[in-house]
Design a protein around this motif. Structure first.
Motif, PDB file in Angstrom:
ATOM      1  N   GLN A   1       0.838  -1.194   0.000  1.00  0.00           N
ATOM      2  CA  GLN A   1       0.000   0.000   0.000  1.00  0.00           C
ATOM      3  C   GLN A   1       0.879   1.253   0.000  1.00  0.00           C
ATOM      4  O   GLN A   1       1.806   1.370   0.805  1.00  0.00           O
ATOM      5  CB  GLN A   1      -0.910   0.024   1.233  1.00  0.00           C
ATOM      6  N   ILE A   2       0.578   2.154  -0.927  1.00  0.00           N
ATOM      7  CA  ILE A   2       1.260   3.445  -0.942  1.00  0.00           C
ATOM      8  C   ILE A   2       0.605   4.320   0.129  1.00  0.00           C
ATOM      9  O   ILE A   2      -0.581   4.650   0.034  1.00  0.00           O
ATOM     10  CB  ILE A   2       1.156   4.120  -2.317  1.00  0.00           C
ATOM     11  N   VAL A   3       1.356   4.674   1.154  1.00  0.00           N
ATOM     12  CA  VAL A   3       0.814   5.461   2.261  1.00  0.00           C
ATOM     13  C   VAL A   3       0.741   6.927   1.879  1.00  0.00           C
ATOM     14  O   VAL A   3      -0.298   7.568   1.975  1.00  0.00           O
ATOM     15  CB  VAL A   3       1.667   5.268   3.530  1.00  0.00           C
ATOM     16  N   LYS A   4       1.875   7.469   1.466  1.00  0.00           N
ATOM     17  CA  LYS A   4       1.968   8.855   1.001  1.00  0.00           C
ATOM     18  C   LYS A   4       3.270   8.971   0.230  1.00  0.00           C
ATOM     19  O   LYS A   4       3.969   7.962   0.021  1.00  0.00           O
ATOM     20  CB  LYS A   4       1.929   9.836   2.175  1.00  0.00           C
ATOM     21  N   LYS A   5       3.590  10.179  -0.202  1.00  0.00           N
ATOM     22  CA  LYS A   5       4.810  10.369  -0.976  1.00  0.00           C
ATOM     23  C   LYS A   5       6.023   9.868  -0.185  1.00  0.00           C
ATOM     24  O   LYS A   5       6.177  10.176   0.982  1.00  0.00           O
ATOM     25  CB  LYS A   5       4.985  11.852  -1.313  1.00  0.00           C
ATOM     26  N   ASP A   6       6.858   9.064  -0.834  1.00  0.00           N
ATOM     27  CA  ASP A   6       8.082   8.535  -0.237  1.00  0.00           C
ATOM     28  C   ASP A   6       7.817   7.590   0.929  1.00  0.00           C
ATOM     29  O   ASP A   6       8.654   7.431   1.811  1.00  0.00           O
ATOM     30  CB  ASP A   6       9.005   9.672   0.227  1.00  0.00           C
ATOM     31  N   GLU A   7       6.656   6.950   0.946  1.00  0.00           N
ATOM     32  CA  GLU A   7       6.357   6.007   2.028  1.00  0.00           C
ATOM     33  C   GLU A   7       5.375   4.945   1.544  1.00  0.00           C
ATOM     34  O   GLU A   7       4.386   5.245   0.877  1.00  0.00           O
ATOM     35  CB  GLU A   7       5.757   6.769   3.219  1.00  0.00           C
ATOM     36  N   PHE A   8       5.672   3.667   1.850  1.00  0.00           N
ATOM     37  CA  PHE A   8       4.755   2.588   1.512  1.00  0.00           C
ATOM     38  C   PHE A   8       4.834   1.501   2.568  1.00  0.00           C
ATOM     39  O   PHE A   8       5.787   1.446   3.352  1.00  0.00           O
ATOM     40  CB  PHE A   8       5.048   2.014   0.114  1.00  0.00           C
ATOM     41  N   SER A   9       3.832   0.642   2.600  1.00  0.00           N
ATOM     42  CA  SER A   9       3.760  -0.436   3.585  1.00  0.00           C
ATOM     43  C   SER A   9       3.599  -1.779   2.880  1.00  0.00           C
ATOM     44  O   SER A   9       2.982  -1.872   1.815  1.00  0.00           O
ATOM     45  CB  SER A   9       2.581  -0.223   4.541  1.00  0.00           C
ATOM     46  N   THR A  10       4.167  -2.828   3.490  1.00  0.00           N
ATOM     47  CA  THR A  10       3.997  -4.185   2.987  1.00  0.00           C
ATOM     48  C   THR A  10       3.281  -5.012   4.057  1.00  0.00           C
ATOM     49  O   THR A  10       3.462  -4.793   5.255  1.00  0.00           O
ATOM     50  CB  THR A  10       5.347  -4.843   2.663  1.00  0.00           C
ATOM     51  N   LYS A  11       2.491  -5.964   3.597  1.00  0.00           N
ATOM     52  CA  LYS A  11       1.769  -6.843   4.517  1.00  0.00           C
ATOM     53  C   LYS A  11       1.726  -8.244   3.934  1.00  0.00           C
ATOM     54  O   LYS A  11       1.422  -8.431   2.750  1.00  0.00           O
ATOM     55  CB  LYS A  11       0.346  -6.328   4.755  1.00  0.00           C
ATOM     56  N   CYS A  12       2.052  -9.225   4.763  1.00  0.00           N
ATOM     57  CA  CYS A  12       1.933 -10.619   4.344  1.00  0.00           C
ATOM     58  C   CYS A  12       0.541 -11.129   4.714  1.00  0.00           C
ATOM     59  O   CYS A  12       0.090 -10.958   5.848  1.00  0.00           O
ATOM     60  CB  CYS A  12       3.002 -11.469   5.022  1.00  0.00           C
ATOM     61  N   ASN A  13      -0.135 -11.735   3.751  1.00  0.00           N
ATOM     62  CA  ASN A  13      -1.480 -12.270   3.995  1.00  0.00           C
ATOM     63  C   ASN A  13      -1.480 -13.744   4.367  1.00  0.00           C
ATOM     64  O   ASN A  13      -2.533 -14.326   4.622  1.00  0.00           O
ATOM     65  CB  ASN A  13      -2.360 -12.055   2.760  1.00  0.00           C
ATOM     66  N   GLN A  14      -0.297 -14.354   4.390  1.00  0.00           N
ATOM     67  CA  GLN A  14      -0.196 -15.777   4.734  1.00  0.00           C
ATOM     68  C   GLN A  14       1.017 -15.981   5.651  1.00  0.00           C
ATOM     69  O   GLN A  14       1.985 -16.643   5.273  1.00  0.00           O
ATOM     70  CB  GLN A  14      -0.074 -16.633   3.472  1.00  0.00           C
ATOM     71  N   THR A  15       0.945 -15.440   6.841  1.00  0.00           N
ATOM     72  CA  THR A  15       2.100 -15.500   7.749  1.00  0.00           C
ATOM     73  C   THR A  15       2.402 -16.918   8.220  1.00  0.00           C
ATOM     74  O   THR A  15       3.490 -17.163   8.769  1.00  0.00           O
ATOM     75  CB  THR A  15       1.851 -14.602   8.975  1.00  0.00           C
ATOM     76  N   ASP A  16       1.479 -17.866   8.006  1.00  0.00           N
ATOM     77  CA  ASP A  16       1.765 -19.250   8.373  1.00  0.00           C
ATOM     78  C   ASP A  16       2.918 -19.803   7.528  1.00  0.00           C
ATOM     79  O   ASP A  16       3.584 -20.770   7.929  1.00  0.00           O
ATOM     80  CB  ASP A  16       0.513 -20.127   8.190  1.00  0.00           C
ATOM     81  N   HIS A  17       3.188 -19.160   6.358  1.00  0.00           N
ATOM     82  CA  HIS A  17       4.314 -19.571   5.532  1.00  0.00           C
ATOM     83  C   HIS A  17       5.653 -19.221   6.184  1.00  0.00           C
ATOM     84  O   HIS A  17       6.700 -19.707   5.749  1.00  0.00           O
ATOM     85  CB  HIS A  17       4.237 -18.906   4.151  1.00  0.00           C
ATOM     86  N   HIS A  18       5.631 -18.369   7.200  1.00  0.00           N
ATOM     87  CA  HIS A  18       6.867 -17.970   7.880  1.00  0.00           C
ATOM     88  C   HIS A  18       7.243 -18.940   9.004  1.00  0.00           C
ATOM     89  O   HIS A  18       8.364 -18.901   9.506  1.00  0.00           O
ATOM     90  CB  HIS A  18       6.724 -16.561   8.483  1.00  0.00           C
TER      91      HIS A  18
END
Length: 367
Positions: free
Chosen positions: A47-64
């Protein structure tokens, strides 16, 4: 993710670890895959949060997760991140710090927010080229520090942190107005001699700050209450003049700045023999045995959780264009820094003001 080499091999290249990837599909569609863990790519989100900033999210953390549970995850992480096993680490305090780092970093499961950082702007009169350096930090291992120049001072800002000093904080600050003349090689081995030299300079710095503050106070009383008073850390008598935008003024190149210091003949000149004092610990015994010049500086220390932070005196040692060191007087410890040779595209700050603003922003995140 760019990771430093395994401790204490500070001259080795950085390591690269993919965290996520984006597949561009037809009709402007795209899929995001998380690369974290050992079970292959799996579904993620960016997700693009704002200029020069973005976020990542794992939707399947059981793979970790791993079949052996947290213990297997910790041992795998230790092998990959540190290049060693738990049995290799005999020091109890180091085991504690490594475990703290594992717990802290693994809890996010690749759900992270990224903010852009700029490389520091370079000036012709800088002592050396500014940039990113890998540094040894005792039991914390190797960390990444950004060296930048600000008039008559140089700053080392942590880009990666640890349980004591987080990222964004100024790990070292170098006073380019105060050279330290190292004694002959035999006296360099004497810690008390080095301590005496450094503390003499510290006392001189304090006196100059007091005199600068006194002069500033007199100036304020003459000019009226609306005249702002320089802070104790940057007394008017010492600081280079700055323009209204915060950049060094035209007179910042006068004698006393980095270029003038580099031109002055000194005992710690080109190729002077150098050795650490007896009793000063170093993670890497393969440090350079000659130095160009030395300056007074301060290093930031704190308890776990960045409690009770304080700046303590030390010595900045310039070895060559790509390596420098810092002796932490109070800790009786030595950090060796080696330049990150990787090339980063589109990383230059659009202006000195943008770089200074970035430094303030990353420091405020952890202050």
């Amino acid at each position: 993710m760019y990771l430093p080499p395994h401790d204490p091999h500070v001259d080795d290249p950085m390591r690269f670890k993919p965290l996520f990837r984006i597949h561009l599909m037809e009709r402007k569609a795209a899929t995001v895959e998380c690369m974290y863990g050992h079970k292959g790519p799996h579904h993620g989100h960016i997700q693009i949060v704002k200029k020069d900033e973005f976020s990542t999210k794992c939707n399947q953390t059981d793979h970790h997760r791993m079949s052996g549970g947290r213990q297997e995850e910790f041992r795998t992480w230790l092998r990959e991140e540190w290049g060693r096993t738990l049995e290799d680490i005999f020091h109890e305090h180091m085991q504690e710090l490594i475990l703290m780092k594992f717990i802290y970093t693994s809890q996010y499961d690749n759900c992270l927010t990224y903010r852009r950082i700029y490389l520091p702007p370079s000036r012709p009169d800088d002592l050396i080229k500014p940039g990113l350096f890998k540094g040894t930090y005792g039991s914390h291992g190797l960390e990444i520090v950004m060296l930048s120049f600000h008039g008559r001072r140089a700053r080392g800002t942590k880009i990666t942190g640890d349980p004591n000093i987080p990222a964004g904080q100024q790990t070292v600050e170098i006073d380019l107005r105060h050279r330290i003349q190292l004694p002959d090689l035999e006296n360099q081995r004497n810690f008390n001699e080095l301590s005496r030299l450094v503390l003499e300079v510290r006392e001189r710095v304090r006196q100059e700050q007091q005199e600068g503050g006194h002069e500033a106070g007199e100036g304020r009383s003459r000019q009226g209450p609306r005249e702002s008073q320089p802070s104790p850390a940057q007394p008017r008598a010492e600081a280079p003049s700055r323009g209204p935008d915060g950049t060094p003024g035209e007179d910042s190149g006068e004698p006393g700045d980095a270029s003038a210091a580099a031109e002055q003949p000194a005992q710690c000149g080109q190729g002077q023999p150098f050795v650490l004092p007896v009793g000063v610990s170093s993670r890497n015994e393969d440090y350079p045995r000659t130095c160009r010049m030395c300056f007074y500086g301060t290093g930031l220390i704190a308890g776990h959780g960045f409690t009770s932070p304080e700046r303590t005196p030390g010595v900045f040692i310039l070895f060559d264009e790509d390596r420098f060191g810092f002796v932490w007087l109070e800790l009786k410890s030595f950090s060796l820094y080696s330049r990150v040779q990787a090339t980063f595209r589109n990383a230059d700050a659009p202006s000195p003001q943008a770089f200074d603003e970035m430094l303030k922003n990353i420091q405020s995140l952890t202050s």
